[in-house]
Design a protein around this motif. Sequence first.
Motif, PDB file in Angstrom:
ATOM      1  N   GLN A  64       0.831  -1.210   0.000  1.00  0.00           N
ATOM      2  CA  GLN A  64       0.000   0.000   0.000  1.00  0.00           C
ATOM      3  C   GLN A  64       0.867   1.263   0.000  1.00  0.00           C
ATOM      4  N   ASP A  65       2.039   1.201   0.610  1.00  0.00           N
ATOM      5  CA  ASP A  65       2.967   2.320   0.542  1.00  0.00           C
ATOM      6  C   ASP A  65       3.424   2.525  -0.905  1.00  0.00           C
ATOM      7  N   LEU A  66       3.695   1.439  -1.603  1.00  0.00           N
ATOM      8  CA  LEU A  66       4.069   1.533  -3.013  1.00  0.00           C
ATOM      9  C   LEU A  66       2.924   2.098  -3.854  1.00  0.00           C
ATOM     10  N   VAL A  67       1.698   1.703  -3.527  1.00  0.00           N
ATOM     11  CA  VAL A  67       0.527   2.245  -4.242  1.00  0.00           C
ATOM     12  C   VAL A  67       0.467   3.756  -4.046  1.00  0.00           C
ATOM     13  N   ARG A  68       0.642   4.212  -2.799  1.00  0.00           N
ATOM     14  CA  ARG A  68       0.625   5.660  -2.527  1.00  0.00           C
ATOM     15  C   ARG A  68       1.780   6.374  -3.220  1.00  0.00           C
ATOM     16  N   SER A  69       2.895   5.699  -3.416  1.00  0.00           N
ATOM     17  CA  SER A  69       4.069   6.283  -4.064  1.00  0.00           C
ATOM     18  C   SER A  69       4.039   6.112  -5.583  1.00  0.00           C
ATOM     19  N   GLY A  70       3.011   5.495  -6.091  1.00  0.00           N
ATOM     20  CA  GLY A  70       2.944   5.150  -7.510  1.00  0.00           C
ATOM     21  C   GLY A  70       3.149   6.317  -8.453  1.00  0.00           C
ATOM     22  N   ASP A  71       2.516   7.455  -8.178  1.00  0.00           N
ATOM     23  CA  ASP A  71       2.668   8.618  -9.056  1.00  0.00           C
ATOM     24  C   ASP A  71       4.100   9.140  -9.044  1.00  0.00           C
ATOM     25  N   ASP A  72       4.720   9.164  -7.862  1.00  0.00           N
ATOM     26  CA  ASP A  72       6.109   9.622  -7.765  1.00  0.00           C
ATOM     27  C   ASP A  72       7.044   8.678  -8.528  1.00  0.00           C
ATOM     28  N   LEU A  73       6.805   7.390  -8.407  1.00  0.00           N
ATOM     29  CA  LEU A  73       7.636   6.417  -9.115  1.00  0.00           C
ATOM     30  C   LEU A  73       7.425   6.523 -10.622  1.00  0.00           C
ATOM     31  N   GLU A  74       6.189   6.704 -11.018  1.00  0.00           N
ATOM     32  CA  GLU A  74       5.868   6.884 -12.443  1.00  0.00           C
ATOM     33  C   GLU A  74       6.575   8.121 -12.996  1.00  0.00           C
ATOM     34  N   ALA A  75       6.596   9.203 -12.214  1.00  0.00           N
ATOM     35  CA  ALA A  75       7.266  10.433 -12.642  1.00  0.00           C
ATOM     36  C   ALA A  75       8.770  10.212 -12.833  1.00  0.00           C
ATOM     37  N   GLU A  76       9.327   9.242 -12.140  1.00  0.00           N
ATOM     38  CA  GLU A  76      10.750   8.904 -12.265  1.00  0.00           C
ATOM     39  C   GLU A  76      10.984   7.814 -13.316  1.00  0.00           C
ATOM     40  N   ASN A  77       9.925   7.463 -14.068  1.00  0.00           N
ATOM     41  CA  ASN A  77       9.987   6.443 -15.112  1.00  0.00           C
ATOM     42  C   ASN A  77      10.264   5.044 -14.553  1.00  0.00           C
ATOM     43  N   VAL A  78       9.702   4.781 -13.379  1.00  0.00           N
ATOM     44  CA  VAL A  78       9.865   3.469 -12.734  1.00  0.00           C
ATOM     45  C   VAL A  78       8.524   2.743 -12.748  1.00  0.00           C
ATOM     46  N   ARG A  79       8.533   1.516 -13.246  1.00  0.00           N
ATOM     47  CA  ARG A  79       7.353   0.660 -13.226  1.00  0.00           C
ATOM     48  C   ARG A  79       7.486  -0.273 -12.038  1.00  0.00           C
ATOM     49  N   VAL A  80       6.400  -0.442 -11.315  1.00  0.00           N
ATOM     50  CA  VAL A  80       6.393  -1.311 -10.143  1.00  0.00           C
ATOM     51  C   VAL A  80       5.768  -2.646 -10.514  1.00  0.00           C
ATOM     52  N   LEU A  81       6.424  -3.711 -10.111  1.00  0.00           N
ATOM     53  CA  LEU A  81       5.909  -5.063 -10.260  1.00  0.00           C
ATOM     54  C   LEU A  81       5.927  -5.712  -8.880  1.00  0.00           C
ATOM     55  N   ILE A  82       4.874  -6.430  -8.556  1.00  0.00           N
ATOM     56  CA  ILE A  82       4.782  -7.115  -7.271  1.00  0.00           C
ATOM     57  C   ILE A  82       4.871  -8.617  -7.535  1.00  0.00           C
ATOM     58  N   ALA A  83       5.822  -9.276  -6.897  1.00  0.00           N
ATOM     59  CA  ALA A  83       6.001 -10.725  -7.059  1.00  0.00           C
ATOM     60  C   ALA A  83       5.490 -11.430  -5.813  1.00  0.00           C
ATOM     61  N   VAL A  84       4.669 -12.451  -6.025  1.00  0.00           N
ATOM     62  CA  VAL A  84       4.104 -13.220  -4.910  1.00  0.00           C
ATOM     63  C   VAL A  84       4.469 -14.699  -5.075  1.00  0.00           C
ATOM     64  N   PRO A  85       4.618 -15.416  -3.955  1.00  0.00           N
ATOM     65  CA  PRO A  85       4.993 -16.826  -4.048  1.00  0.00           C
ATOM     66  C   PRO A  85       3.804 -17.777  -4.206  1.00  0.00           C
ATOM     67  N   GLU A  86       2.602 -17.241  -4.309  1.00  0.00           N
ATOM     68  CA  GLU A  86       1.409 -18.081  -4.416  1.00  0.00           C
ATOM     69  C   GLU A  86       0.996 -18.313  -5.873  1.00  0.00           C
ATOM     70  N   SER A  87      -0.073 -19.063  -6.044  1.00  0.00           N
ATOM     71  CA  SER A  87      -0.603 -19.385  -7.369  1.00  0.00           C
ATOM     72  C   SER A  87      -1.176 -18.140  -8.052  1.00  0.00           C
ATOM     73  N   ARG A  88      -1.333 -18.234  -9.365  1.00  0.00           N
ATOM     74  CA  ARG A  88      -1.894 -17.127 -10.139  1.00  0.00           C
ATOM     75  C   ARG A  88      -3.308 -16.791  -9.668  1.00  0.00           C
ATOM     76  N   GLN A  89      -4.117 -17.803  -9.378  1.00  0.00           N
ATOM     77  CA  GLN A  89      -5.484 -17.574  -8.904  1.00  0.00           C
ATOM     78  C   GLN A  89      -5.497 -16.812  -7.581  1.00  0.00           C
ATOM     79  N   ARG A  90      -4.692 -17.262  -6.665  1.00  0.00           N
ATOM     80  CA  ARG A  90      -4.627 -16.602  -5.362  1.00  0.00           C
ATOM     81  C   ARG A  90      -4.095 -15.172  -5.513  1.00  0.00           C
TER      82      ARG A  90
END
Length: 167
Positions: A64-90
């Motif tokens: 959620q901190d990354l979500v709130r920082s999303g616009d600032d990261l976008e302005a710096e030309n940074v794309r955020v990806l979240i990696a999870v260890p669970e299944s695609r469905q979960r």
Amino acid sequence: MTPEDPERSKGSSTMLETGSPAPEMVLEDTVGDTVRLSDYRGEHAVLLYFVRSTSCPVCNRNVQDLVRSGDDLEAENVRVLIAVPESRQRAATWKARQRVPFPVLTARGGTPHEMVGLDRRVFGAMQRSGSLLVDVHGVIRHVHSATLPTGGYDRKGVMRAVRSLGV
């Protein structure tokens, strides 16, 4: 996973260090599309945040901190990806429930975490979390990992590394 990091991956086949080329990672998003880290090369920097699990409350706060920082990261030309260890469905259910606007990725075999040396610790039971910032040229500019989720997201270190990219 920098040289001074006591949590550095021991025995892992993938050792990541700042200044080294990012590994080629082939992952899958929540709708089943293939996402390669190299897809962003030449266009965007990428911040990958590896959550310990989708049920981890600390990791969810970090996302959620990354979500709130999303616009600032976008302005710096940074794309955020979240990696999870669970299944695609979960992962898809979690993404919708948490209202995560970023791609949420899983691995087709194993976990995304294993691809970067975030193997399980403490008798193989504790999934490690961490972050990886890759610049537009595919070079790692920030690496951080921890066994305990409270140390898995180094916000200040990530933002310092993002600012050093110099869009």
